[in-house]
Design a protein around this motif. Structure first.
Motif, PDB file in Angstrom:
ATOM      1  N   MET A  87       4.354   7.883  11.499  1.00 34.72           N
ATOM      2  CA  MET A  87       4.377   6.425  11.360  1.00 34.72           C
ATOM      3  C   MET A  87       3.062   5.815  11.836  1.00 34.72           C
ATOM      4  O   MET A  87       2.577   4.837  11.252  1.00 34.72           O
ATOM      5  CB  MET A  87       5.564   5.827  12.121  1.00 34.72           C
ATOM      6  CG  MET A  87       6.900   6.062  11.448  1.00 34.72           C
ATOM      7  SD  MET A  87       8.242   5.019  12.081  1.00 34.72           S
ATOM      8  CE  MET A  87       8.382   5.633  13.769  1.00 34.72           C
ATOM      9  N   ALA A  88       2.469   6.369  12.893  1.00 32.39           N
ATOM     10  CA  ALA A  88       1.165   5.879  13.342  1.00 32.39           C
ATOM     11  C   ALA A  88       0.116   6.089  12.258  1.00 32.39           C
ATOM     12  O   ALA A  88      -0.734   5.215  12.019  1.00 32.39           O
ATOM     13  CB  ALA A  88       0.762   6.582  14.632  1.00 32.39           C
ATOM     14  N   GLN A  89       0.173   7.222  11.586  1.00 35.72           N
ATOM     15  CA  GLN A  89      -0.772   7.471  10.487  1.00 35.72           C
ATOM     16  C   GLN A  89      -0.550   6.479   9.348  1.00 35.72           C
ATOM     17  O   GLN A  89      -1.518   6.017   8.719  1.00 35.72           O
ATOM     18  CB  GLN A  89      -0.631   8.904   9.974  1.00 35.72           C
ATOM     19  CG  GLN A  89      -1.584   9.245   8.836  1.00 35.72           C
ATOM     20  CD  GLN A  89      -3.045   9.137   9.232  1.00 35.72           C
ATOM     21  OE1 GLN A  89      -3.489   9.769  10.198  1.00 35.72           O
ATOM     22  NE2 GLN A  89      -3.803   8.315   8.497  1.00 35.72           N
ATOM     23  N   LEU A 114      -0.642   5.278  18.235  1.00 38.95           N
ATOM     24  CA  LEU A 114      -1.973   4.896  17.768  1.00 38.95           C
ATOM     25  C   LEU A 114      -3.015   5.210  18.832  1.00 38.95           C
ATOM     26  O   LEU A 114      -4.103   5.714  18.533  1.00 38.95           O
ATOM     27  CB  LEU A 114      -2.013   3.400  17.436  1.00 38.95           C
ATOM     28  CG  LEU A 114      -1.383   2.955  16.120  1.00 38.95           C
ATOM     29  CD1 LEU A 114      -1.419   1.442  16.007  1.00 38.95           C
ATOM     30  CD2 LEU A 114      -2.103   3.578  14.924  1.00 38.95           C
ATOM     31  N   VAL A 115      -2.677   4.938  20.091  1.00 39.91           N
ATOM     32  CA  VAL A 115      -3.592   5.245  21.190  1.00 39.91           C
ATOM     33  C   VAL A 115      -3.727   6.754  21.364  1.00 39.91           C
ATOM     34  O   VAL A 115      -4.833   7.282  21.545  1.00 39.91           O
ATOM     35  CB  VAL A 115      -3.094   4.583  22.496  1.00 39.91           C
ATOM     36  CG1 VAL A 115      -3.924   5.050  23.686  1.00 39.91           C
ATOM     37  CG2 VAL A 115      -3.149   3.067  22.372  1.00 39.91           C
ATOM     38  N   ASN A 116      -2.621   7.479  21.303  1.00 38.68           N
ATOM     39  CA  ASN A 116      -2.648   8.933  21.518  1.00 38.68           C
ATOM     40  C   ASN A 116      -3.432   9.678  20.442  1.00 38.68           C
ATOM     41  O   ASN A 116      -4.170  10.620  20.743  1.00 38.68           O
ATOM     42  CB  ASN A 116      -1.228   9.491  21.559  1.00 38.68           C
ATOM     43  CG  ASN A 116      -0.352   8.897  22.636  1.00 38.68           C
ATOM     44  OD1 ASN A 116       0.846   8.713  22.428  1.00 38.68           O
ATOM     45  ND2 ASN A 116      -0.909   8.565  23.790  1.00 38.68           N
ATOM     46  N   VAL A 141       0.856  -1.176   0.000  1.00 40.23           N
ATOM     47  CA  VAL A 141       0.000   0.000   0.000  1.00 40.23           C
ATOM     48  C   VAL A 141       0.896   1.232   0.000  1.00 40.23           C
ATOM     49  O   VAL A 141       1.994   1.215   0.577  1.00 40.23           O
ATOM     50  CB  VAL A 141      -0.952   0.012   1.219  1.00 40.23           C
ATOM     51  CG1 VAL A 141      -0.179   0.148   2.528  1.00 40.23           C
ATOM     52  CG2 VAL A 141      -1.993   1.119   1.098  1.00 40.23           C
ATOM     53  N   ILE A 142       0.447   2.286  -0.668  1.00 41.48           N
ATOM     54  CA  ILE A 142       1.136   3.573  -0.603  1.00 41.48           C
ATOM     55  C   ILE A 142       0.373   4.449   0.382  1.00 41.48           C
ATOM     56  O   ILE A 142      -0.821   4.699   0.213  1.00 41.48           O
ATOM     57  CB  ILE A 142       1.201   4.251  -1.983  1.00 41.48           C
ATOM     58  CG1 ILE A 142       1.972   3.363  -2.965  1.00 41.48           C
ATOM     59  CG2 ILE A 142       1.884   5.616  -1.877  1.00 41.48           C
ATOM     60  CD1 ILE A 142       2.000   3.906  -4.382  1.00 41.48           C
ATOM     61  N   THR A 143       1.054   4.901   1.414  1.00 33.95           N
ATOM     62  CA  THR A 143       0.401   5.679   2.457  1.00 33.95           C
ATOM     63  C   THR A 143       0.215   7.127   2.010  1.00 33.95           C
ATOM     64  O   THR A 143       0.729   7.555   0.984  1.00 33.95           O
ATOM     65  CB  THR A 143       1.227   5.646   3.754  1.00 33.95           C
ATOM     66  OG1 THR A 143       2.482   6.316   3.535  1.00 33.95           O
ATOM     67  CG2 THR A 143       1.491   4.206   4.195  1.00 33.95           C
ATOM     68  N   GLN A 144      -0.503   7.892   2.823  1.00 35.92           N
ATOM     69  CA  GLN A 144      -0.803   9.277   2.479  1.00 35.92           C
ATOM     70  C   GLN A 144       0.454  10.117   2.285  1.00 35.92           C
ATOM     71  O   GLN A 144       0.453  11.064   1.486  1.00 35.92           O
ATOM     72  CB  GLN A 144      -1.668   9.909   3.580  1.00 35.92           C
ATOM     73  CG  GLN A 144      -3.062   9.343   3.674  1.00 35.92           C
ATOM     74  CD  GLN A 144      -3.885  10.035   4.739  1.00 35.92           C
ATOM     75  OE1 GLN A 144      -3.924  11.260   4.820  1.00 35.92           O
ATOM     76  NE2 GLN A 144      -4.547   9.249   5.574  1.00 35.92           N
ATOM     77  N   LEU A 166      -4.723  -0.024   7.770  1.00 37.40           N
ATOM     78  CA  LEU A 166      -6.028  -0.481   8.249  1.00 37.40           C
ATOM     79  C   LEU A 166      -7.138  -0.007   7.316  1.00 37.40           C
ATOM     80  O   LEU A 166      -8.060  -0.779   6.989  1.00 37.40           O
ATOM     81  CB  LEU A 166      -6.271   0.035   9.670  1.00 37.40           C
ATOM     82  CG  LEU A 166      -5.333  -0.465  10.773  1.00 37.40           C
ATOM     83  CD1 LEU A 166      -5.693   0.184  12.114  1.00 37.40           C
ATOM     84  CD2 LEU A 166      -5.363  -1.976  10.893  1.00 37.40           C
ATOM     85  N   ASP A 167      -7.063   1.250   6.904  1.00 39.77           N
ATOM     86  CA  ASP A 167      -8.077   1.786   5.996  1.00 39.77           C
ATOM     87  C   ASP A 167      -8.098   1.026   4.672  1.00 39.77           C
ATOM     88  O   ASP A 167      -9.170   0.749   4.112  1.00 39.77           O
ATOM     89  CB  ASP A 167      -7.824   3.271   5.735  1.00 39.77           C
ATOM     90  CG  ASP A 167      -8.130   4.148   6.941  1.00 39.77           C
ATOM     91  OD1 ASP A 167      -8.799   3.669   7.879  1.00 39.77           O
ATOM     92  OD2 ASP A 167      -7.692   5.315   6.944  1.00 39.77           O
TER      93      ASP A 167
END
Length: 326
Positions: A84-86, A115-117, A9-12, A92-93
């Motif tokens: 990195m969390a994004q 991810l939690v924050n 996947v290529i991330t944003q 997931l998306d």
């Protein structure tokens, strides 16, 4: 972990991530996200991946930034925790997973914590292995942290980080890979206290080409396979996780996190590895209790590398937590 399940996947922000995906065959069971730390690819989770898939959980195991089939930017700024969390949320998306159980180990915990924050609505439950979270700290200062641990524990704990952040670390380690492995994956876990944690010791170990034998959980062939996967693209990417922390590159992002978002309001499991002389179990548990509303602690008599050394015990701990809390 079959190659047929490996996807891209290529991330944003434009980075390509590779990841293993076992779709959830039973909609009554959640997807488990496996976030590996230094210095392993997603295949370090092979035992846990197989166990979870066998028990009808969905599983997503990415090669983290800098590893395996994922891009390996050379700029340490790319390894800030928030983006990195994004990246992980983008995975997931891509798979249509709205909520997942986050399982993280070692520096993967940095991403699991963010991810939690930043994306708590995506985290059904959290499992933290060896490291008990890495909370935002806008005043983070590596030198002050080293001094603090030296006073409270009696040795540097993270003294090897400045070596990992050094400009020559990647080339030095790559030229002496067996020496590096014998200390990072030691036959005797106490070597971390004497020859890895104190400042200057790890550089001296590798420059001296010291070796100390194989750990009980690996054959020579196992080690060579792990090395081959790690060296796909070299070590600069993986070492940038340390460079980013030593330079305090997360501090500005951390200023934006409200204190109420430090909290883990979901069920949380901390797996304490009792023979870990850097990620000290009691210290990590105490820190985590400040932020968790529903904390379970499982102690395993293992070194830091519990997924290799005690895979069945770790799998059992994960299975029991998922059954009881999720």
């Amino acid at each position: 972990m079959e190659s047929a399940s490996y996807k891209k996947v290529i991330t944003q922000r434009g980075y390509t991530y590779g990841y293993y995906h076992n779709p959830n065959p039973n909609k009554g069971r959640p997807t488990v996200l496996l976030l590996m730390g230094f210095p392993s690819t997603a295949r370090g989770w092979s035992s846990q991946y197989s166990y979870l898939a066998k028990h009808d959980y969905g599983v997503i195991a990415p090669d983290m930034l800098g590893y395996g089939g994922t891009d390996k930017p050379t700029d340490a700024g790319a390894y800030r925790a928030k983006p990195m969390a994004q990246d992980i949320v983008d995975i997931l998306d891509k798979e249509g997973v709205q909520k997942a159980v986050s399982v993280s180990h070692d520096l993967g915990v940095i991403v699991g914590t963010r991810l939690v924050n930043y994306h708590a609505d995506c985290v059904l439950a959290s499992v933290l292995i060896s490291i008990g979270s890495f909370q935002p700290n806008p005043q983070w200062d590596y030198e002050k942290e080293i001094q603090h641990y030296n006073k409270t524990v009696g040795y540097d704990i993270f003294g090897y980080w400045d070596f990992f952040a050094a400009a020559d670390a990647a080339s030095l380690i790559e030229k002496n890979l067996d020496s590096f492995y014998s200390l990072v994956f030691p036959a005797d876990p106490t070597l971390w206290k004497t020859d890895m944690a104190p400042r200057g010791k790890m550089r001296h170990w590798i420059e001296s080409k010291r070796q100390a034998g194989l750990p009980s959980y690996w054959t020579e062939e196992d080690k060579r396979k792990h090395q081959a996967r790690l060296m796909h693209g070299g070590l600069q990417g993986p070492l940038n996780y340390y460079a980013a922390r030593v330079r305090g590159l997360d501090n500005k992002d951390d200023e934006t996190v409200p204190e109420e978002d430090y909290k883990f309001n979901m069920p949380t499991l901390f797996v304490a590895t009792l023979k870990d002389y850097i990620c000290l179990p009691s210290m990590n548990e105490a820190a985590l209790r400040r932020f968790c509303n529903d904390l379970t602690v499982k102690e395993i008599d293992s070194s830091h590398w519990v997924m290799f050394e005690k895979p069945d015990e770790l799998n059992q701990a994960l299975g029991e937590f998922l059954a009881d809390k999720v």
